[in-house]
Write a protein that holds these residues in place. Structure first.
Motif, PDB file in Angstrom:
ATOM      1  N   TYR A   1      12.233   2.179  -4.959  1.00 27.34           N
ATOM      2  CA  TYR A   1      13.307   2.233  -3.970  1.00 27.34           C
ATOM      3  C   TYR A   1      12.838   2.916  -2.686  1.00 27.34           C
ATOM      4  O   TYR A   1      12.816   2.307  -1.633  1.00 27.34           O
ATOM      5  CB  TYR A   1      14.525   2.940  -4.566  1.00 27.34           C
ATOM      6  N   TYR A   2      12.459   4.183  -2.771  1.00 29.24           N
ATOM      7  CA  TYR A   2      11.899   4.882  -1.615  1.00 29.24           C
ATOM      8  C   TYR A   2      10.392   4.769  -1.710  1.00 29.24           C
ATOM      9  O   TYR A   2       9.756   5.441  -2.510  1.00 29.24           O
ATOM     10  CB  TYR A   2      12.329   6.347  -1.600  1.00 29.24           C
ATOM     11  N   VAL A   3       9.839   3.925  -0.905  1.00 26.53           N
ATOM     12  CA  VAL A   3       8.418   3.584  -1.012  1.00 26.53           C
ATOM     13  C   VAL A   3       7.540   4.770  -0.648  1.00 26.53           C
ATOM     14  O   VAL A   3       7.790   5.468   0.319  1.00 26.53           O
ATOM     15  CB  VAL A   3       8.101   2.378  -0.102  1.00 26.53           C
ATOM     16  N   THR A   4       6.517   4.987  -1.444  1.00 29.68           N
ATOM     17  CA  THR A   4       5.512   6.007  -1.183  1.00 29.68           C
ATOM     18  C   THR A   4       4.193   5.301  -0.908  1.00 29.68           C
ATOM     19  O   THR A   4       3.833   4.355  -1.595  1.00 29.68           O
ATOM     20  CB  THR A   4       5.349   6.931  -2.425  1.00 29.68           C
ATOM     21  N   HIS A   5       3.475   5.794   0.069  1.00 30.91           N
ATOM     22  CA  HIS A   5       2.183   5.229   0.477  1.00 30.91           C
ATOM     23  C   HIS A   5       1.106   6.174  -0.047  1.00 30.91           C
ATOM     24  O   HIS A   5       1.017   7.312   0.395  1.00 30.91           O
ATOM     25  CB  HIS A   5       2.168   5.143   2.011  1.00 30.91           C
ATOM     26  N   LYS A   6       0.314   5.738  -1.038  1.00 34.43           N
ATOM     27  CA  LYS A   6      -0.680   6.608  -1.665  1.00 34.43           C
ATOM     28  C   LYS A   6      -2.066   5.993  -1.556  1.00 34.43           C
ATOM     29  O   LYS A   6      -2.254   4.819  -1.857  1.00 34.43           O
ATOM     30  CB  LYS A   6      -0.358   6.821  -3.143  1.00 34.43           C
ATOM     31  N   GLU A   7      -3.020   6.818  -1.160  1.00 40.14           N
ATOM     32  CA  GLU A   7      -4.409   6.360  -1.095  1.00 40.14           C
ATOM     33  C   GLU A   7      -4.964   6.277  -2.515  1.00 40.14           C
ATOM     34  O   GLU A   7      -4.638   7.106  -3.366  1.00 40.14           O
ATOM     35  CB  GLU A   7      -5.250   7.323  -0.263  1.00 40.14           C
ATOM     36  N   ILE A   8      -5.788   5.259  -2.756  1.00 35.83           N
ATOM     37  CA  ILE A   8      -6.384   5.099  -4.083  1.00 35.83           C
ATOM     38  C   ILE A   8      -7.896   5.262  -3.982  1.00 35.83           C
ATOM     39  O   ILE A   8      -8.500   5.016  -2.934  1.00 35.83           O
ATOM     40  CB  ILE A   8      -6.010   3.748  -4.725  1.00 35.83           C
ATOM     41  N   ALA A   9      -8.482   5.680  -5.077  1.00 34.37           N
ATOM     42  CA  ALA A   9      -9.926   5.945  -5.133  1.00 34.37           C
ATOM     43  C   ALA A   9     -10.712   4.650  -4.961  1.00 34.37           C
ATOM     44  O   ALA A   9     -10.230   3.569  -5.335  1.00 34.37           O
ATOM     45  CB  ALA A   9     -10.265   6.596  -6.462  1.00 34.37           C
ATOM     46  N   PRO A  10     -11.935   4.735  -4.427  1.00 35.57           N
ATOM     47  CA  PRO A  10     -12.759   3.528  -4.245  1.00 35.57           C
ATOM     48  C   PRO A  10     -12.949   2.717  -5.526  1.00 35.57           C
ATOM     49  O   PRO A  10     -12.919   1.490  -5.485  1.00 35.57           O
ATOM     50  CB  PRO A  10     -14.088   4.082  -3.735  1.00 35.57           C
ATOM     51  N   ALA A  11     -13.114   3.360  -6.672  1.00 31.70           N
ATOM     52  CA  ALA A  11     -13.300   2.618  -7.929  1.00 31.70           C
ATOM     53  C   ALA A  11     -12.037   1.837  -8.281  1.00 31.70           C
ATOM     54  O   ALA A  11     -12.115   0.714  -8.784  1.00 31.70           O
ATOM     55  CB  ALA A  11     -13.668   3.572  -9.059  1.00 31.70           C
ATOM     56  N   VAL A  12     -10.870   2.411  -8.009  1.00 34.14           N
ATOM     57  CA  VAL A  12      -9.606   1.724  -8.273  1.00 34.14           C
ATOM     58  C   VAL A  12      -9.450   0.555  -7.302  1.00 34.14           C
ATOM     59  O   VAL A  12      -9.001  -0.529  -7.687  1.00 34.14           O
ATOM     60  CB  VAL A  12      -8.418   2.704  -8.170  1.00 34.14           C
ATOM     61  N   GLN A  13      -9.837   0.774  -6.046  1.00 29.95           N
ATOM     62  CA  GLN A  13      -9.786  -0.313  -5.059  1.00 29.95           C
ATOM     63  C   GLN A  13     -10.629  -1.494  -5.523  1.00 29.95           C
ATOM     64  O   GLN A  13     -10.197  -2.645  -5.455  1.00 29.95           O
ATOM     65  CB  GLN A  13     -10.325   0.158  -3.710  1.00 29.95           C
ATOM     66  N   GLU A  14     -11.835  -1.203  -5.991  1.00 32.04           N
ATOM     67  CA  GLU A  14     -12.749  -2.270  -6.433  1.00 32.04           C
ATOM     68  C   GLU A  14     -12.173  -3.014  -7.623  1.00 32.04           C
ATOM     69  O   GLU A  14     -12.196  -4.239  -7.681  1.00 32.04           O
ATOM     70  CB  GLU A  14     -14.125  -1.661  -6.773  1.00 32.04           C
ATOM     71  N   GLY A  15     -11.610  -2.301  -8.582  1.00 30.21           N
ATOM     72  CA  GLY A  15     -11.002  -2.941  -9.750  1.00 30.21           C
ATOM     73  C   GLY A  15      -9.799  -3.785  -9.366  1.00 30.21           C
ATOM     74  O   GLY A  15      -9.641  -4.908  -9.848  1.00 30.21           O
TER      75      GLY A  15
END
Length: 174
Positions: free
Chosen positions: A15-29
């Motif tokens: 509902y209330y959107v949160t913007h969270k940075e993700i780790a490079p390994a998670v980005q790659e996956g």
């Protein structure tokens, strides 16, 4: 994860959107899984789901044997099976949920380990053996598998896969 955001982040929360940075390994996956879904999108989307008429109970057109429980619904602790009728055959989608203890979309998930010991059997429909191939986000190119034939069906033992695999069955099971 609801949607990929800007600057290596994702939008979370319903509902209330949160913007969270993700780790490079998670980005790659995440990129690997999205690329895989796009690569095989023509087979995954806009096709007929025949899971309920082909798997489980008295339905034996497709049989799945595994070292974990098999289910036709997304249930924690199982190997989730979907069967789709695609042009010229069937597509079996296998999603390993065996390490999971819940199905909450907004809760962290347990890491999975490669699932080994999965066998897919297809009820024989003709004299010719079907052509069978497997792909996964970790090995996205289709790799041919040679079916073992019995009086009743053709079966393949799958190589170990991590989380998601697609098994494409052409000709004999079409």
């Amino acid at each position: 994860v609801l949607l990929h955001g800007e600057e290596s982040a994702v939008l979370t929360e319903a509902y209330y959107v949160t913007h969270k940075e993700i780790a490079p390994a998670v980005q790659e996956g995440a990129r690997r899984y999205f690329d895989f879904a796009v690569r095989y999108g023509d087979l995954l989307f806009g096709t007929d789901d025949v899971t309920r008429t082909h798997v489980g109970g008295e339905n034996e057109e497709v049989r799945i044997e595994a070292t974990v429980p098999v289910a036709t619904d997304a249930r924690p602790g199982t190997l989730w099976v979907r069967v789709l009728r695609v042009p010229g055959g069937l597509l079996v989608s296998l999603i390993d949920l065996s390490a999971q203890t819940d199905d909450a979309w907004d809760a962290p998930k347990h890491p999975s380990t490669p699932l080994d010991g999965v066998r897919v059997s297809i009820l024989r429909r003709g004299a010719a053996a079907p052509r069978v191939a497997i792909a996964s986000p970790d090995a996205p190119q289709l790799a041919a598998l040679r079916p073992e034939r019995s009086e009743r069906d053709d079966a393949v033992s799958l190589p170990a896969f991590d989380t998601w695999a697609l098994v494409l069955i052409r000709d004999g099971a079409a």
